[in-house]
Motif scaffolding. Sequence first.
Motif, PDB file in Angstrom:
ATOM      1  N   SER A   1      34.844  34.582  39.125  1.00 21.71           N
ATOM      2  CA  SER A   1      34.635  35.909  38.286  1.00 21.71           C
ATOM      3  C   SER A   1      34.307  34.405  36.969  1.00 21.71           C
ATOM      4  O   SER A   1      34.825  33.866  36.316  1.00 21.71           O
TER       5      SER A   1
ATOM      6  N   VAL B   1      41.139  38.435  44.575  1.00 27.08           N
ATOM      7  CA  VAL B   1      39.937  37.800  44.603  1.00 27.08           C
ATOM      8  C   VAL B   1      39.272  38.049  45.360  1.00 27.08           C
ATOM      9  O   VAL B   1      38.379  37.318  46.033  1.00 27.08           O
TER      10      VAL B   1
ATOM     11  N   ASP C   1      37.169  33.054  48.450  1.00 23.39           N
ATOM     12  CA  ASP C   1      36.597  32.775  48.070  1.00 23.39           C
ATOM     13  C   ASP C   1      35.476  31.320  47.098  1.00 23.39           C
ATOM     14  O   ASP C   1      35.877  31.592  45.982  1.00 23.39           O
TER      15      ASP C   1
ATOM     16  N   ALA D   1      44.601  39.206  39.144  1.00 21.84           N
ATOM     17  CA  ALA D   1      43.310  39.014  39.868  1.00 21.84           C
ATOM     18  C   ALA D   1      43.669  38.879  41.304  1.00 21.84           C
ATOM     19  O   ALA D   1      44.097  37.934  42.022  1.00 21.84           O
TER      20      ALA D   1
ATOM     21  N   VAL E   1      35.310  41.369  45.012  1.00 24.89           N
ATOM     22  CA  VAL E   1      34.863  41.021  43.340  1.00 24.89           C
ATOM     23  C   VAL E   1      34.279  41.907  43.471  1.00 24.89           C
ATOM     24  O   VAL E   1      33.209  42.378  44.269  1.00 24.89           O
TER      25      VAL E   1
ATOM     26  N   PRO F   1      36.949  40.193  39.130  1.00 25.26           N
ATOM     27  CA  PRO F   1      37.284  40.705  40.608  1.00 25.26           C
ATOM     28  C   PRO F   1      37.405  42.185  40.609  1.00 25.26           C
ATOM     29  O   PRO F   1      37.375  42.738  39.323  1.00 25.26           O
TER      30      PRO F   1
ATOM     31  N   ARG G   1      42.362  43.809  38.774  1.00 26.61           N
ATOM     32  CA  ARG G   1      42.569  43.019  37.909  1.00 26.61           C
ATOM     33  C   ARG G   1      43.893  43.509  37.267  1.00 26.61           C
ATOM     34  O   ARG G   1      44.081  44.091  36.551  1.00 26.61           O
TER      35      ARG G   1
END
Length: 300
Positions: free
Chosen positions: A284, A216, A280, A214, A219, A60, A63
């Motif tokens: 991770s 996201v 998305d 996190a 990233v 991420p 975080r």
Amino acid sequence: MAGSRACRVWDAGALWAMLAILTACANEPPVPPRGVAVKVASVEKSSNSAATRYSAQIVPATRLDLAFKVGGYVESIGQVTGVDGQTRNLQEGDLVTQGTVLASLRKTDYAQKIAEARASAAQAFSICREARLDAARDAKLAAKGSLPQAAADGSRGRRDSACAAAEGAGVRVSQAKSALTDSVLLAPMDGVLFKRSIEVGALAAPGTVAFAIADVKNVKAVFGVPDVFLSQIALGAAQKVTTDAFPGVEFEGKVSRLAPSADQRSRVFEVDVTIPNPDDKLKSGMVAALSINPTTVKAA
């Protein structure tokens, strides 16, 4: 006898014939060798500018580990609606928005502390008020000569001490109120719940991580390079990243961080490539790959 003599004559004749043939062949000119076609190319120096391929890990972009500032027993955990339509506690993978109540501690403990602090403050302010009246009265008497100046000074000192104690009591009331506020843990940003390490009824100590959230939507592809290749990478350079999870798909990002020092064990420098992730797709922990071409690395 006659047959043996004939064989010897034939052998001698055959030998002279063979010698004649060999002599004739020796006198013939040699046949020139046939030429072989070749291609001439100029010698070139080997280039070191070939792209270097690296393996990276998706993490991420942001975080946060969240903990209670105060301690106490967990009274409740934030609620969401599950896929079955039933209400349940927050769990890993749930989306949360800024300001969402993640968990709260038992409030009765803090309400009691507030009540005690308020009672102490009321008493302290009462003493301060009386001390002010005494100090004002003694100051007037001392001005008229009816009271020694030392006595008036003593009254003023008691007033200052009592009022300072009252101010301290007021601060403790504020601290008790803040503790009550801190007994509720709120999400500081929009994100995905990565970790939950508390349960209802458990004792949460101050500073113990209760949740991890996190972001996201962006990233990072994190990889390491040795020092000899560090000069090939520039902050802000555009960079493409691929993953086995999405064959043939290239994710566009930019170099966002170059570690100032090498890892003590691996002796490589960590590099981050920040990649927008609005849909998305990149998760991770995914393994990614990228190539660094020193001839095209330029800061945007």
